[in-house]
Motif scaffolding. Structure first.
Motif, PDB file in Angstrom:
ATOM      1  N   SER A  10       0.832  -1.207   0.000  1.00 45.24           N
ATOM      2  CA  SER A  10       0.000   0.000   0.000  1.00 45.24           C
ATOM      3  C   SER A  10       0.866   1.255   0.000  1.00 45.24           C
ATOM      4  N   ARG A  62     -10.065   0.662  -2.499  1.00 42.28           N
ATOM      5  CA  ARG A  62     -11.323   1.376  -2.196  1.00 42.28           C
ATOM      6  C   ARG A  62     -11.923   0.932  -0.866  1.00 42.28           C
ATOM      7  N   ASN A  63     -11.575  -0.270  -0.419  1.00 37.91           N
ATOM      8  CA  ASN A  63     -12.087  -0.798   0.846  1.00 37.91           C
ATOM      9  C   ASN A  63     -10.970  -0.934   1.876  1.00 37.91           C
ATOM     10  N   TRP A  64     -10.000  -0.046   1.789  1.00 35.64           N
ATOM     11  CA  TRP A  64      -8.813  -0.136   2.636  1.00 35.64           C
ATOM     12  C   TRP A  64      -9.143  -0.071   4.126  1.00 35.64           C
ATOM     13  N   ASP A  65     -10.247   0.540   4.471  1.00 42.17           N
ATOM     14  CA  ASP A  65     -10.623   0.619   5.885  1.00 42.17           C
ATOM     15  C   ASP A  65     -10.757  -0.770   6.505  1.00 42.17           C
ATOM     16  N   LEU A  66     -11.120  -1.780   5.709  1.00 40.28           N
ATOM     17  CA  LEU A  66     -11.221  -3.150   6.222  1.00 40.28           C
ATOM     18  C   LEU A  66      -9.832  -3.711   6.548  1.00 40.28           C
ATOM     19  N   GLU A  68      -7.234  -1.861   7.417  1.00 40.73           N
ATOM     20  CA  GLU A  68      -6.797  -1.152   8.619  1.00 40.73           C
ATOM     21  C   GLU A  68      -7.472  -1.711   9.862  1.00 40.73           C
ATOM     22  N   GLU A  69      -8.738  -2.075   9.748  1.00 44.18           N
ATOM     23  CA  GLU A  69      -9.448  -2.676  10.877  1.00 44.18           C
ATOM     24  C   GLU A  69      -8.821  -4.020  11.242  1.00 44.18           C
ATOM     25  N   ARG A  72      -5.537  -3.364  13.061  1.00 46.17           N
ATOM     26  CA  ARG A  72      -5.761  -2.985  14.462  1.00 46.17           C
ATOM     27  C   ARG A  72      -6.157  -4.209  15.293  1.00 46.17           C
ATOM     28  N   ASP A  77      -1.300  -1.800  14.747  1.00 49.12           N
ATOM     29  CA  ASP A  77      -1.712  -0.406  14.609  1.00 49.12           C
ATOM     30  C   ASP A  77      -0.637   0.445  13.931  1.00 49.12           C
ATOM     31  N   ALA A  80      -0.604   0.169   9.992  1.00 51.98           N
ATOM     32  CA  ALA A  80      -1.682   0.745   9.175  1.00 51.98           C
ATOM     33  C   ALA A  80      -1.319   2.168   8.824  1.00 51.98           C
TER      34      ALA A  80
END
Length: 81
Positions: A10, A62-66, A68-69, A72, A77, A80
């Protein structure tokens, strides 16, 4: 390991050798995980052979938040972005 590879990719596209050095992991181990990630549509390979570059595909980006979750949740942490 696959999460670490995704996080590294990334930041910038790399080939398997560069990832191996970046993550301080055996080249064959990196190749195995890249093959699994590619087979499952999470990374794309540009080029062929030893110098092929890998990058995170657009859908995952586009779904990078998943990702990062997951980082974590797994205690990464600091990895990310």
């Amino acid at each position: 390991m696959r999460l670490k590879i995704l996080l590294a990719l990334s930041r910038r596209p790399m080939n398997a050798n560069q990832l191996s050095k970046e993550l301080n992991v055996d080249y064959k181990t990196v190749r195995h995980h890249l093959e699994v990630l590619e087979r499952n549509g999470l990374v794309e390979r540009v080029g062929e052979g030893y110098g092929a570059i890998y990058l995170v595909n657009d859908l995952l980006r586009r779904n990078w938040d998943l990702v990062e979750e997951a980082a974590r949740y797994l205690g990464h942490d600091s990895l990310a972005r």
